[in-house]
Design a protein around this motif. Structure first.
Motif, PDB file in Angstrom:
ATOM      1  N   MET A 448       0.830  -1.197   0.000  1.00  0.00           N
ATOM      2  CA  MET A 448       0.000   0.000   0.000  1.00  0.00           C
ATOM      3  C   MET A 448       0.867   1.250   0.000  1.00  0.00           C
ATOM      4  SD  MET A 448      -2.599  -1.554   2.762  1.00  0.00           S
ATOM      5  CE  MET A 448      -3.465  -0.099   3.265  1.00  0.00           C
ATOM      6  N   LEU A 449       1.929   1.213   0.827  1.00  0.00           N
ATOM      7  CA  LEU A 449       2.823   2.373   0.869  1.00  0.00           C
ATOM      8  C   LEU A 449       3.484   2.572  -0.484  1.00  0.00           C
ATOM      9  CD1 LEU A 449       4.512   2.085   4.372  1.00  0.00           C
ATOM     10  CD2 LEU A 449       3.077   3.946   3.538  1.00  0.00           C
ATOM     11  N   ALA A 450       3.887   1.468  -1.121  1.00  0.00           N
ATOM     12  CA  ALA A 450       4.560   1.577  -2.414  1.00  0.00           C
ATOM     13  C   ALA A 450       3.625   2.190  -3.447  1.00  0.00           C
ATOM     14  CB  ALA A 450       5.033   0.205  -2.881  1.00  0.00           C
ATOM     15  N   ALA A 451       2.365   1.709  -3.462  1.00  0.00           N
ATOM     16  CA  ALA A 451       1.412   2.253  -4.438  1.00  0.00           C
ATOM     17  C   ALA A 451       1.217   3.746  -4.221  1.00  0.00           C
ATOM     18  CB  ALA A 451       0.078   1.517  -4.324  1.00  0.00           C
ATOM     19  N   THR A 452       1.042   4.140  -2.931  1.00  0.00           N
ATOM     20  CA  THR A 452       0.878   5.564  -2.655  1.00  0.00           C
ATOM     21  C   THR A 452       2.134   6.331  -3.060  1.00  0.00           C
ATOM     22  OG1 THR A 452      -0.307   4.772  -0.725  1.00  0.00           O
ATOM     23  CG2 THR A 452      -0.007   7.142  -0.916  1.00  0.00           C
ATOM     24  N   GLY A 453       3.306   5.711  -2.773  1.00  0.00           N
ATOM     25  CA  GLY A 453       4.566   6.365  -3.141  1.00  0.00           C
ATOM     26  C   GLY A 453       4.671   6.591  -4.638  1.00  0.00           C
ATOM     27  N   ILE A 454       4.282   5.580  -5.430  1.00  0.00           N
ATOM     28  CA  ILE A 454       4.328   5.735  -6.891  1.00  0.00           C
ATOM     29  C   ILE A 454       3.444   6.907  -7.309  1.00  0.00           C
ATOM     30  CG2 ILE A 454       3.716   4.661  -9.090  1.00  0.00           C
ATOM     31  CD1 ILE A 454       4.298   1.964  -7.813  1.00  0.00           C
ATOM     32  N   ALA A 455       2.244   6.963  -6.699  1.00  0.00           N
ATOM     33  CA  ALA A 455       1.313   8.031  -7.072  1.00  0.00           C
ATOM     34  C   ALA A 455       1.866   9.400  -6.694  1.00  0.00           C
ATOM     35  CB  ALA A 455      -0.039   7.790  -6.408  1.00  0.00           C
TER      36      ALA A 455
END
Lengths: 492, 123
Positions: A448-455
């Motif tokens: 989840m953190l990675a997805a938010t980070g990508i965004a």
């Protein structure tokens, strides 16, 4: 290029059907969904590159003449906005997969496939070259959003979902009446042919059509006073679904409005649009200030920000339209990220209510950083993308001597900053809450953190590339403001 | 012919609008069914006067096939949406015992705040 345009519609639909068939196998289903969404996003990237190099591309589905058949038009406007939209859906689906085992997650057996249907609808809505296919695309988006909103069947979701369905169904019905109206007046629903025939109509009929579709698209876009369904329904859905809705659905309404009203040269509606834009900005910002739940604050901000885009459109100048388009491109990722962070907060604190959270900046500095970037961007502080987008709209307003709207836009910006501060104070600063009721299991937090980070990285890229993006927006606005370009591309 | 169709559109629309202002979901659904019919009729009227069946090769005045195609698509869509809303109504019935559309949360909260204010002013 034919294949590329087709892929954006067929790949997500096909993957949705396959994923639904194997919905009980977690990994297979998620892989299929991601493959479909990824193919569509990749195809849209290719489309962007091709259109930037060779100009607008038109696909006549089945080889029919535009007057009878369906055309898909990849002009510079669609080629700029669609890749951003599809990339957002892909990132959100990553987040959803990370979140699926938590109490806050959606039911992946339904939400994965429905996300594919939604994606196809978004592609179709942006690519279509005629009003009726736009109606079908809206229905595709809405039907999947109805299911996504209510699929868990909880009481709050049903209550809010009902308002949502009824409002949007009413808008769809009005859309259908509008189509009959347009067809009776002009004998076609093809946008390229309409750019020829609508200007020839008597003023009353022409403005009637313009106003009618302003109401239809305005309901989808949640402009004042047609917004009441939005802040009620969005917060009740699972985070990922709200994030996609917030980032895309209202923006499709604005997209359709920018395309239709600019192509048809509805300049005379400009003043009405400006007044509504001003009220929308202020009402949304004030509404946000009165809320005490992260997701509800963010939901009211969607409305406020819609006002800025409407203001850019309502100016009916080249700079105004370009500003609205740039704002659209900036707003979609930023709003989605904010909701994803809202989901992270809920996941971590057990709630999104400001009075029951606190001290998160100390315990989870990463979440705080992920929130700070899009929040400052939304409020329009330099050097983030929000500043560039707001600057574009406001300077277009000054150029067009629309002083009152410029003042309102600045006031709304200050109010936005104030409510972002409110979230920051409530969630990230202050004492730890008395008891944190984290519901187990916590889900796949790194994902989840990675997805938010990508965004977040995506929104930073938009800030860094603001100059070239603004040039692209100006090009897109040019295509829209000169219907001759659109006409030659489609009817050639 | 055309006039009777238009009167039909008007009648269906007015009854439909009346029904969707009701509080029970079942009436709202019926309202949308009627509004959908009205929109489809309007589409057909927009296609001009009726003629022979729109099949290629005839030499009599043919009906315009395009609005008919649009109308068919619209009918299918409204059919699916009606079913979905019926499912919502059933779910609401099992959860709350009836299919009333409830008050807006924000309205409730404001009403509550107003009542509290009044209470304090009284003291």
């Amino acid at each position: 290029m034919n294949t590329v345009l087709t892929l954006m519609l067929v790949a997500p639909l096909l993957s949705a059907a396959l994923a639904f068939a194997v919905r009980r196998h977690d990994q297979l289903r998620d892989a299929l969904t991601l493959a479909g969404l990824g193919t569509a996003a990749g195809a849209s990237g290719v489309m962007f590159a091709t259109v930037a190099a060779d100009g607008p591309f038109v696909l006549r589905v089945g080889g029919w003449h535009p007057e009878l058949g369906i055309v898909l038009v990849a002009d510079r406007f669609a080629a700029l906005v669609l890749p951003v939209a599809l990339a957002i859906i892909f990132v959100v689906e990553l987040f959803a997969i990370g979140q699926r085992k938590t109490a806050w997650g959606s039911n992946p057996e339904l939400s994965g496939p429905m996300m594919g249907v939604l994606t196809a609808g978004v592609s179709l809505a942006m690519l279509t070259g005629d009003l009726f296919t736009l109606f079908v695309a809206f229905e595709l988006i809405l039907v999947s959003s109805y299911v996504l909103l209510t699929h868990q069947g909880q009481a709050a979701q049903l209550r809010a979902g009902m308002t949502y369905v009824v409002m949007n169904l009413l808008a769809s019905t009005l859309f259908l009446f509008g189509l009959a109206y347009v067809y009776a007046a002009t004998g076609t629903v093809n946008l390229a042919l309409l750019t020829e025939r609508i200007p020839e109509l008597p003023d009353g009929v022409r403005l009637g059509i313009g106003a009618w579709f302003f109401v239809v698209f305005g309901t989808k876009a949640a402009v004042f006073p047609l917004f009441s369904w939005l802040p009620d329904s969005y917060p009740t859905a699972p985070t990922t679904i709200t994030a996609v809705f917030a980032g895309l659905l209202t923006k499709i309404g604005i997209y359709a409005m920018i395309r239709f009203h600019t192509l048809m040269g509805m300049d005379q509606l400009g003043n009405t649009m400006l007044i509504i834009a001003g009220v929308t900005m202020i009402v949304g910002a004030l509404g946000a200030l009165a809320q005490s739940h992260v997701k509800r604050i963010l939901s009211f901000h969607i409305i406020s920000q819609i006002g800025y885009m409407l203001m850019g459109l309502g100016l009916f100048t080249a700079a105004g339209t370009a500003g609205a388009i740039l704002f659209l491109v900036h707003h979609m990722p930023v709003k989605t990220v904010l909701f994803l962070v809202g989901g992270l907060i809920e996941n971590d604190q057990g709630t999104g209510r400001l009075d029951r959270t606190g001290g998160l900046a100390r315990r989870r500095p990463l979440i705080a950083a992920l929130f700070a970037v899009p929040a400052l961007s939304l409020a329009g502080l330099p050097p983030f993308s929000g500043f560039v987008a707001k600057f574009a709209v406001i300077s277009a307003g000054i150029e067009a001597r629309a002083t009152p709207w410029v003042v309102l836009a600045l006031v709304a910006g200050a109010l936005t900053l104030l409510s972002m501060t409110k979230i920051w104070l409530g969630v990230f600063w202050g004492a730890d809450p008395d008891r944190v009721s984290v519901r187990r299991p916590p889900g796949n937090r790194p994902m989840m953190l990675a997805a938010t980070g990508i965004a977040v990285a995506g929104t930073l890229t938009i800030s860094a590339l603001a100059g070239p993006l603004f040039d692209l927006s100006v090009d897109a606005a040019e295509d829209l403001r000169d219907p001759e370009i659109y006409r030659t591309a489609v009817l050639r | 012919m055309s006039i009777s169709l238009l009167i039909g559109v008007g009648a269906l629309t007015s009854i439909g609008v009346y029904l969707i202002t009701a509080r029970t979901l079942s009436r709202i659904i019926l309202g949308f069914v009627l509004l959908g019919h009205a929109a489809v009729l309007a589409l057909l009227t927009a296609g001009g006067p009726s003629g022979a069946a729109p099949i290629a090769g005839g030499d009599a005045a043919l009906a315009n096939p395009l609005p008919q195609a649009l109308a068919l698509t619209a009918i299918v869509i409204s059919f699916g949406l009606t079913l979905f809303m019926l499912a919502l109504a059933v779910r609401q019935q099992t959860l709350t015992g009836d299919d009333l559309v409830e008050d807006d949360l924000e309205d409730q909260r404001i009403a509550q705040l107003a009542a509290e204010n009044e209470h304090e002013a009284d003291r």
